[in-house]
Design an enzyme around this catalytic site. Structure first.
Site: not given
Length: 469
Positions: A201, A445, A448
């Site tokens: 990702s 998070d 990311h």
């Protein structure tokens, strides 16, 4: 050949003849015998004289010929005019004294000959070594709202981030400047070609960032994005070009290959299985690989020696570093067998750092990237989540290989950016519990990155290495 002189012979012959005539009073047998004996004697004498004369003339002619022969150099030139030899071989070089300079020249030739290059980076310029500088004039490179391709996991402004400081930083190398990202050049270069990002990702985030940097130059009806299982394809129709992303977090086949349902606690990677995914990569003109985060489990990696279809599965355990080395060797081998270095380019992006322990940069214990709005100033900072042992494996595999793969070393520069993560400002796929809401750090998070933001810089570095190697 010159004829021998005849004066001596004529005189001798004349005298002999007159002598014979004058002593011939009459014909008798004794006189005939005497005459024959004399003729025999004269013939022998004449033969010796003739031989001597001929030998002398031959000697004279030889001396004359030798004196008029060209010198060795002139002879060579004369021979070449009448019978030109093949071109002489290039002069021999002293390889023992010039091997180092020859290697450097070869390296420069390879760099200059790199596909898609339009120039070269100035000598002594390491674009990955530098600092972050605030830049309100040119940052961000686009607005979040004007790029519809950003996934909701990365749209921090849409999900309530109250400030935009993370968007206003530009990477400045110490010894040079990064070339300005030129979207027109990039699109023209991709005309009729296929660019492919392969990995997890984080590589998908860089993929989306690149599309955001390019899509404004493409008319609305001339672009599209579609997803086919593990493959997402952005098409620029007027350029007959595609920019694609392929989900393969380990590069090798694994039990995490489903692009949508891949959160498994017991990760298993199949040895020697890169062709399971690699068959979909063939035909790419520019390839950008990454793999790191999924290997970091806190324990040994489980490696499948057979097939996932086997009833009785043979599984061994390897350390993170050895398992990662296995994958890197497979990738390098695949590139060597399937990519033409004269027509294609291959990049490998180093590990993307996480910021889960704020105590490492002087924050409070138990904190992380949540509520961070500034970068780390310490130029030596390196987070513990970025395994230096993995960086060492990458270096060792690449050094032992002669396969041209460009290394995008984004780890150190990204380590400074604790402020650039999505943190809590993203789409949450599951409802948050009261406990989580009471402690935002618990669900922040710190893996990311917001877009626009840090990953746009990764693409500026990719642009620099693609066009100015």
């Amino acid at each position: 050949m010159m004829k021998p002189k005849t004066s001596s012979f004529s005189t001798s012959s004349s005298s002999s003849s007159s002598l014979v005539i004058r002593t011939k009073p009459r014909f008798s047998p004794y006189l005939l015998i005497t005459l024959l004996a004399f003729i025999l004697f004269a013939s022998i004498l004449y033969g010796r004289d003739s031989f001597f004369i001929f030998q002398q003339q031959l000697h004279n002619k030889h001396n004359t010929l030798v004196s008029t022969l060209p010198s060795p150099t002139e002879f060579t030139e004369l021979t070449e005019l009448t019978n030109p030899p093949p071109p002489p071989p290039p002069p021999q070089q002293d390889l023992s004294n010039s091997s180092e300079s020859s290697n450097k020249e070869e390296e420069k030739k390879k760099e200059k000959a790199a596909a898609f290059a339009v120039g070269e980076t100035e000598e002594g310029c390491d674009v990955f070594s530098g600092r972050w500088v605030r830049d309100e004039l040119t940052r961000p490179l686009y607005q979040e709202w004007e790029c519809p391709y950003i996934q909701p996991q990365l749209t921090c402004q849409e999900h309530g981030r109250p400030e935009k400081e993370y968007q206003r930083w530009r990477w400045q190398p110490h010894a040079c400047d990064l070339p300005t990202f030129n979207a027109s050049l990039m699109l023209e270069t991709l005309r009729g070609k296929r660019m492919l990002f392969v990995g997890d990702s984080l590589n998908r985030g860089q993929y989306v960032s690149l599309i955001c940097l390019l899509h404004r130059l493409i008319p609305q009806g001339a672009k599209s994005m579609e997803t086919f299982d593990s493959l997402t394809v952005f098409t620029a129709k007027e350029y007959n070009a595609t920019i694609e992303f392929y989900w393969a977090p380990f590069l090798l086949e694994s039990n995490s290959d489903n692009a949508f349902i891949h959160r498994v606690s017991d990760r298993i990677v199949r040895k020697g299985s890169i062709n399971k995914h690699g068959r979909f990569w063939k035909g790419a003109d520019i390839l950008v690989f990454n793999t790191y985060l999924w290997w970091i489990t806190g324990s040994n990696m489980k490696i499948l020696l057979g097939s996932f279809n086997d009833e009785a599965k043979e599984i061994v355990e390897l350390s993170t570093e050895e398992a990662y080395r296995m994958a890197m060797k497979s990738m390098v081998k695949w590139v060597k067998q399937n990519m033409n270095p004269n027509k294609t380019r291959v990049f490998f992006t180093s590990m993307s750092p996480t910021h889960t322990k704020s105590i490492e940069w002087g924050g409070k214990e138990g904190g992380n990237c949540y509520n961070e709005t500034s970068s780390i100033d310490d130029p030596t900072y390196w987070g513990s989540d970025s395994y230096k042992s993995i960086m060492q494996v990458i270096g060792e595999v690449f050094r032992k290989s002669n396969v041209p793969i460009t290394f995008l070393n984004i780890t150190q520069l990204s380590n400074y950016r604790k402020d650039a993560h999505t943190s809590i400002y993203k789409k949450q796929w599951n409802p948050l519990t009261p406990q989580q809401l009471a402690n935002p750090s618990s669900y922040a998070d710190c893996i990311h990155w917001c877009l626009p933001g840090l990953q746009d810089t990764w693409n500026e570095l990719l642009f620099a290495k693609l066009f100015y190697p």
